[in-house]
Design a protein around this motif. Structure first.
Motif, PDB file in Angstrom:
ATOM      1  N   TYR A 128       0.823  -1.214   0.000  1.00 12.92           N
ATOM      2  CA  TYR A 128       0.000   0.000   0.000  1.00 12.92           C
ATOM      3  C   TYR A 128       0.855   1.262   0.000  1.00 12.92           C
ATOM      4  O   TYR A 128       0.478   2.269  -0.581  1.00 12.92           O
ATOM      5  N   SER A 131       4.084   0.065  -3.234  1.00 13.60           N
ATOM      6  CA  SER A 131       3.756  -0.770  -4.404  1.00 13.60           C
ATOM      7  C   SER A 131       4.759  -1.898  -4.588  1.00 13.60           C
ATOM      8  O   SER A 131       5.086  -2.287  -5.706  1.00 13.60           O
ATOM      9  N   ARG A 144       4.025  -2.110 -11.074  1.00 12.51           N
ATOM     10  CA  ARG A 144       3.564  -0.964 -11.855  1.00 12.51           C
ATOM     11  C   ARG A 144       2.204  -1.291 -12.442  1.00 12.51           C
ATOM     12  O   ARG A 144       1.839  -2.464 -12.620  1.00 12.51           O
ATOM     13  N   ASN A 145       1.466  -0.264 -12.742  1.00  9.76           N
ATOM     14  CA  ASN A 145       0.134  -0.415 -13.322  1.00  9.76           C
ATOM     15  C   ASN A 145       0.287  -0.674 -14.813  1.00  9.76           C
ATOM     16  O   ASN A 145       0.575   0.235 -15.596  1.00  9.76           O
ATOM     17  N   ILE A 148      -2.259   0.918 -17.839  1.00 11.66           N
ATOM     18  CA  ILE A 148      -2.040   2.209 -18.488  1.00 11.66           C
ATOM     19  C   ILE A 148      -0.773   2.095 -19.336  1.00 11.66           C
ATOM     20  O   ILE A 148       0.336   2.052 -18.794  1.00 11.66           O
ATOM     21  N   ARG A 154       4.190   3.903 -13.760  1.00 12.49           N
ATOM     22  CA  ARG A 154       2.882   4.219 -13.196  1.00 12.49           C
ATOM     23  C   ARG A 154       2.653   3.311 -11.984  1.00 12.49           C
ATOM     24  O   ARG A 154       2.595   2.097 -12.124  1.00 12.49           O
ATOM     25  N   MET A 156       0.753   1.448  -8.708  1.00 13.44           N
ATOM     26  CA  MET A 156      -0.553   0.805  -8.577  1.00 13.44           C
ATOM     27  C   MET A 156      -1.580   1.814  -8.087  1.00 13.44           C
ATOM     28  O   MET A 156      -1.297   2.660  -7.241  1.00 13.44           O
ATOM     29  N   SER A 157      -2.789   1.711  -8.622  1.00  9.07           N
ATOM     30  CA  SER A 157      -3.857   2.575  -8.149  1.00  9.07           C
ATOM     31  C   SER A 157      -4.370   2.085  -6.798  1.00  9.07           C
ATOM     32  O   SER A 157      -4.068   0.978  -6.354  1.00  9.07           O
ATOM     33  N   ARG A 158      -5.162   2.915  -6.151  1.00 11.14           N
ATOM     34  CA  ARG A 158      -5.694   2.544  -4.837  1.00 11.14           C
ATOM     35  C   ARG A 158      -6.630   1.347  -4.940  1.00 11.14           C
ATOM     36  O   ARG A 158      -6.642   0.474  -4.061  1.00 11.14           O
ATOM     37  N   GLN A 159      -7.428   1.292  -6.007  1.00 11.47           N
ATOM     38  CA  GLN A 159      -8.319   0.145  -6.188  1.00 11.47           C
ATOM     39  C   GLN A 159      -7.532  -1.149  -6.394  1.00 11.47           C
ATOM     40  O   GLN A 159      -7.907  -2.209  -5.868  1.00 11.47           O
ATOM     41  N   GLN A 160      -6.438  -1.079  -7.149  1.00  8.04           N
ATOM     42  CA  GLN A 160      -5.614  -2.264  -7.358  1.00  8.04           C
ATOM     43  C   GLN A 160      -4.988  -2.743  -6.047  1.00  8.04           C
ATOM     44  O   GLN A 160      -4.908  -3.956  -5.796  1.00  8.04           O
ATOM     45  N   LYS A 161      -4.559  -1.822  -5.198  1.00  9.26           N
ATOM     46  CA  LYS A 161      -3.971  -2.213  -3.916  1.00  9.26           C
ATOM     47  C   LYS A 161      -5.008  -2.875  -3.017  1.00  9.26           C
ATOM     48  O   LYS A 161      -4.720  -3.878  -2.349  1.00  9.26           O
TER      49      LYS A 161
END
Length: 365
Positions: A128, A131, A144-145, A148, A154, A156-161
């Motif tokens: 969290y 990443s 990394r995300n 995108i 990039r 990780m987004s909060r939703q991915q975490k």
């Protein structure tokens, strides 16, 4: 300057430029060119960004490392999982050791929940925040995300975490707790049997999907787990990597030590340690006898020749020294050719000895 001289000069400059191309790969080179018909020189900045593999130049190895977004080796990704598993096991063992003096089985009813709580704490301060798991941080890797498409990193987004925590921590908790949850109902109940069948089917499908995903990972080198593929997160390097210089000094030291240890394991059983100890003790006892005299003879009757304590159930082997019964029996069982450690007398027979103790009256001065 004649036209023929100008053409020869141009060909000469082209040859020098081609030589500099092969020699100065990745460097900034300043060439001096003379324009025909003019009496001044101009400086042309040439920056060659040819790849080392294609040009075959002498690029330094320190500059040949992969970029931060380059693909991570398969073995590095698997090593990160092994490090994470070892860390979780270590934390749980240390946590359980805190309750070792309490009632046995105190943590067993809530063990899945406690493990999930510890894993959530790890997730909060690793994935969290940065990443990256602990194992990935040790290997200079992070997520990394990949949803995108970009040449830049990039995170990780909060939703991915959040979904990562739900699928990893929640999945482990459900596997450990599902059996006990289903036992709360009656075994003959139809709903309980259906729930068990459904969970068994879901577990089988998840294992099959994980196996298929792992085969894809071995083929492509990306997304080693099904969770990473579903969330679209991919491990990349945190910093540009330099060359992987392999140092064999540690391996040579380990091989040397293992060889020496195997030699000792082979040699030590061949050495009679009891005999060696007896000989050393006899050597020191002879030196003490030359100094002591009568005091040494008196002490030989008051202490065991092996342990040096007051003899328990005193016995003799044929010499003037006294032994504890258990000391002489254990040594004779270990060494058939047992000799006295004080005088090196050979064993004749083990006989009990009667000690005469004289009490002297002490007069206060």
């Amino acid at each position: 300057m004649r036209p023929g001289d100008t053409s020869r000069l141009v060909r000469l400059l082209k040859g020098v430029a081609s030589l500099l191309t092969h020699w100065c790969v990745g460097r900034k080179v300043w060439l001096v060119a003379v324009q025909p018909g003019k009496r001044r020189t101009v400086h042309v900045a040439v920056c060659l960004s040819l790849k080392m593999a294609g040009a075959g130049g002498d690029k330094p190895l320190a500059e040949a490392g992969p970029s931060p977004l380059s693909r991570v080796l398969r073995i590095s990704q698997l090593d990160a999982f092994e490090l994470d598993g070892a860390l979780e096991h270590l934390i749980w063992s240390q946590f359980a050791r805190c309750f070792q003096h309490f009632k046995p089985g105190l943590l067993t009813p809530a063990e899945p929940e406690l493990k999930a709580l510890l894993q959530l704490l790890l997730w909060r301060f690793t994935v969290y925040s940065n990443s990256a798991t602990v194992g990935q941080a040790l290997l200079n890797i992070r997520y990394r995300n990949a949803l995108i498409p970009s040449q830049r990193y990039r995170p990780m987004s909060r939703q991915q975490k959040l979904w990562f925590a739900l699928l990893t921590v929640g999945g482990k908790w459900l596997r450990e707790r599902s059996h006990s949850l289903l036992l709360l109902g009656r075994p003959a109940d139809t709903g309980v049997r259906k729930a068990r069948g459904t969970l068994a089917l879901i577990g089988g499908l998840a294992k099959a999907a994980s196996l298929f995903n792992f085969l894809l990972f071995l083929q492509s080198g990306t997304f080693p787990t099904l969770t990473e593929r579903l969330l679209g997160v991919q491990p990349v390097f945190s910093r540009p990597q330099g060359p992987r210089d392999i140092n064999f000094q540690y391996m040579n030291r380990e091989l040397l030590w293992h060889g020496f240890a195997e030699f000792l394991i082979f040699l030590l059983p061949l050495v009679n340690m009891w005999k060696l100890k007896a000989n050393v003790s006899a050597l020191f006892s002879l030196s003490d006898k030359t100094k002591g005299g009568a005091a040494t003879e008196m002490s030989s009757q008051m202490e065991c020749a092996v342990c040096g304590e007051w003899p328990t159930m005193p016995h003799s082997i044929g010499c003037s020294h006294v032994f504890c019964y258990y000391c002489v029996k254990s040594h004779t069982m270990a060494d058939v050719f047992f000799t006295c450690p004080k005088c090196s007398a050979e064993l004749v027979t083990v006989q009990p000895v009667k000690l005469q103790i004289e009490l002297t009256e002490m007069h206060p001065s």
